[in-house]
Design a protein around this motif. Structure first.
Motif, mmCIF file in Angstrom:
data_model
loop_
_atom_site.group_PDB
_atom_site.id
_atom_site.type_symbol
_atom_site.label_atom_id
_atom_site.label_comp_id
_atom_site.label_asym_id
_atom_site.label_seq_id
_atom_site.Cartn_x
_atom_site.Cartn_y
_atom_site.Cartn_z
ATOM 1 N N PRO A 37 -3.614 56.349 3.778
ATOM 2 C CA PRO A 37 -2.558 57.201 4.323
ATOM 3 C C PRO A 37 -2.772 58.660 3.979
ATOM 4 N N ARG A 38 -2.481 59.532 4.934
ATOM 5 C CA ARG A 38 -2.530 60.972 4.707
ATOM 6 C C ARG A 38 -1.218 61.384 4.045
ATOM 7 N N GLU A 39 -1.301 61.974 2.880
ATOM 8 C CA GLU A 39 -0.104 62.408 2.152
ATOM 9 C C GLU A 39 0.336 63.775 2.673
ATOM 10 N N VAL A 40 1.530 63.829 3.236
ATOM 11 C CA VAL A 40 2.049 65.058 3.828
ATOM 12 C C VAL A 40 3.405 65.368 3.203
ATOM 13 N N LYS A 41 3.574 66.616 2.769
ATOM 14 C CA LYS A 41 4.825 67.042 2.143
ATOM 15 C C LYS A 41 5.594 67.959 3.089
ATOM 16 N N LEU A 42 6.826 67.586 3.369
ATOM 17 C CA LEU A 42 7.716 68.400 4.190
ATOM 18 C C LEU A 42 8.816 68.978 3.310
ATOM 19 N N THR A 43 8.950 70.300 3.344
ATOM 20 C CA THR A 43 10.067 70.956 2.666
ATOM 21 C C THR A 43 11.031 71.467 3.727
ATOM 22 N N ALA A 44 12.276 71.015 3.642
ATOM 23 C CA ALA A 44 13.313 71.417 4.594
ATOM 24 C C ALA A 44 14.295 72.332 3.876
ATOM 25 N N SER A 80 6.496 62.666 2.845
ATOM 26 C CA SER A 80 7.562 62.799 1.857
ATOM 27 C C SER A 80 8.354 64.062 2.166
ATOM 28 N N THR A 81 9.647 64.019 1.909
ATOM 29 C CA THR A 81 10.502 65.154 2.257
ATOM 30 C C THR A 81 11.269 65.651 1.043
ATOM 31 N N ALA A 82 11.431 66.960 0.973
ATOM 32 C CA ALA A 82 12.277 67.598 -0.041
ATOM 33 C C ALA A 82 13.348 68.380 0.697
ATOM 34 N N ASN A 83 14.618 67.996 0.488
ATOM 35 C CA ASN A 83 15.727 68.568 1.256
ATOM 36 C C ASN A 83 16.433 69.645 0.436
ATOM 37 N N TYR A 84 16.338 70.896 0.901
ATOM 38 C CA TYR A 84 16.987 72.024 0.252
ATOM 39 C C TYR A 84 18.035 72.632 1.183
ATOM 40 N N SER A 107 8.370 74.258 -4.124
ATOM 41 C CA SER A 107 8.307 73.260 -3.062
ATOM 42 C C SER A 107 7.766 73.860 -1.767
ATOM 43 N N LEU A 108 8.170 75.081 -1.457
ATOM 44 C CA LEU A 108 7.675 75.747 -0.250
ATOM 45 C C LEU A 108 6.171 76.030 -0.357
ATOM 46 N N ARG A 109 5.714 76.432 -1.537
ATOM 47 C CA ARG A 109 4.281 76.701 -1.721
ATOM 48 C C ARG A 109 3.446 75.440 -1.531
ATOM 49 N N GLU A 110 3.951 74.307 -2.005
ATOM 50 C CA GLU A 110 3.202 73.057 -1.971
ATOM 51 C C GLU A 110 3.329 72.316 -0.645
ATOM 52 N N ALA A 111 4.187 72.784 0.244
ATOM 53 C CA ALA A 111 4.490 72.043 1.469
ATOM 54 C C ALA A 111 3.330 72.083 2.461
ATOM 55 N N LEU A 164 5.374 82.848 0.836
ATOM 56 C CA LEU A 164 5.161 81.791 -0.156
ATOM 57 C C LEU A 164 4.120 80.779 0.308
ATOM 58 N N ASN A 165 4.003 80.591 1.611
ATOM 59 C CA ASN A 165 3.077 79.593 2.148
ATOM 60 C C ASN A 165 2.509 80.111 3.468
ATOM 61 N N ARG A 166 1.237 80.480 3.457
ATOM 62 C CA ARG A 166 0.623 81.112 4.631
ATOM 63 C C ARG A 166 -0.085 80.113 5.543
ATOM 64 N N ARG A 167 -0.129 78.837 5.143
ATOM 65 C CA ARG A 167 -0.903 77.864 5.919
ATOM 66 C C ARG A 167 -0.053 76.818 6.641
ATOM 67 N N ALA A 168 1.105 76.444 6.090
ATOM 68 C CA ALA A 168 1.883 75.334 6.657
ATOM 69 C C ALA A 168 2.547 75.734 7.973
ATOM 70 N N PRO A 169 2.540 74.858 8.969
ATOM 71 C CA PRO A 169 3.328 75.132 10.169
ATOM 72 C C PRO A 169 4.814 75.109 9.824
ATOM 73 N N ILE A 170 5.560 76.011 10.430
ATOM 74 C CA ILE A 170 6.996 76.128 10.157
ATOM 75 C C ILE A 170 7.759 75.901 11.459
ATOM 76 N N PHE A 171 8.711 74.979 11.418
ATOM 77 C CA PHE A 171 9.498 74.636 12.592
ATOM 78 C C PHE A 171 10.942 75.060 12.354
ATOM 79 N N VAL A 172 11.457 75.899 13.254
ATOM 80 C CA VAL A 172 12.781 76.486 13.087
ATOM 81 C C VAL A 172 13.707 75.975 14.182
ATOM 82 N N PHE A 173 14.796 75.333 13.780
ATOM 83 C CA PHE A 173 15.777 74.857 14.747
ATOM 84 C C PHE A 173 16.630 76.009 15.257
#
Length: 301
Positions: A37-44, A80-84, A107-111, A164-173
């Motif tokens: 499994p690919r380990e993926v971290k989502l920070t919300a 995995s998700t971290a809800n903020y 959490s945002l840096r590691e996402a 804080l995080n220049r690589r992760a895709p960011i999705f904005v509702f």
């Protein structure tokens, strides 16, 4: 058979055996690799829509549902998700946490992925402050000032998160109009929602790797999905206005305080404002569509 020919047969046979073994080993290694499994971290991060207010399961709304959807659709991915999310926070308050909360910043840096909900409470404050006693001209002036202020706030929030995080895709509702079903005749509320979404999308386009997730149409219209049904809704609202005078700013303000008279099937029956489970499923589906469009390892449904 000569000794020379015999040697060539041995060499050829050896090459075939070695090649076959190498092929089998290659297939086995890659098969094992693909099965991991690919380990993926989502920070919300965000307001009540991230926290999951209105979700009757109390599992976190779309953050729980997107984890389920990604895992079910992509068996080689473990999300995995971290809800903020904190209910009631404005854009400035969310930004304050991004800047000063070490836990959130880490959490945002590691996402590997980030989601954001913001803007709804900014607009709610504007509505409550300006819904009573203003003329159309005065309201337009107030709205212009609000839009300028909101753009500054949301730009600051997005830049700080991207810093804080220049690589992760960011999705904005985006946001939606929770009172349309109750007051379809009050067009300026729809206008302010549209303006807020346009500003959010404009700022998103100025950042790299950020994507807008639109939920306005479905969550605003609710079960009134056709032009005919929306026209009927507006006609009934107009008749109610004539018969009972339910068009006053005080009525709208009462609704914004959580005392409605009708229902939108995608909003919670507790407050008629936040999404219910069906509403959060809509948010999840729209989020997944954007993720699948912009993340290479995610499968289309």
């Amino acid at each position: 058979m000569t000794q020379h020919h015999f040697r060539w047969i041995i060499v050829l046979t050896s090459l075939i055996v070695i090649g076959a073994a190498a092929f089998v080993g290659y297939r086995y290694f890659n098969s094992a690799k693909e099965s991991l499994p690919r380990e993926v971290k989502l920070t919300a991060v965000g307001d009540s829509l991230t926290q999951g207010v209105g979700d009757p399961t109390n599992k976190g709304g779309y953050t729980h549902l997107i984890r389920q959807k990604v895992t079910q659709t992509n068996p080689n991915v473990h999300l995995s998700t971290a809800n903020y999310g904190i209910s009631g926070e404005t854009t400035d308050q969310i930004n304050h946490r991004v800047v000063y909360s070490k836990r959130l910043a880490h959490s945002l840096r590691e996402a590997d992925m980030i989601t954001i909900t913001s803007g709804g409470n900014d607009l709610l404050k504007f509505w409550k402050a300006n819904v009573v006693g203003l003329s159309k001209h005065q309201l337009d002036q107030k709205l212009t000032g609000y839009c300028q202020t909101y753009q500054t706030r949301v730009t600051r929030l997005f830049r700080n998160i991207r810093h804080l995080n220049r690589r992760a895709p960011i999705f904005v509702f985006g946001i939606y109009n929770p009172v349309y079903v109750y007051f379809p005749q009050v067009s300026y509320i729809n206008d302010t929602v549209s303006n807020t979404n346009q500003i959010t999308n404009k700022v998103i386009q100025q950042q790299h790797g950020m994507y807008f997730v639109s939920i306005n149409k479905q969550l605003t219209d609710g079960q009134f999905t056709t032009a005919k049904s929306r026209k009927t809704l507006e006609e009934k609202a107009a008749a109610s206005i004539i018969a009972e005078n339910h068009d006053s700013p005080a009525d709208i303000e009462q609704l914004l305080s959580g005392q409605p008279a009708q229902s939108n099937k995608y909003l919670s029956n507790d407050d008629h404002f936040h999404p219910n489970l069906k509403g959060y499923q809509i948010m999840t589906n729209r989020l997944y569509e954007q993720m699948a469009a912009h993340i290479s390892w995610l499968k289309e449904e």
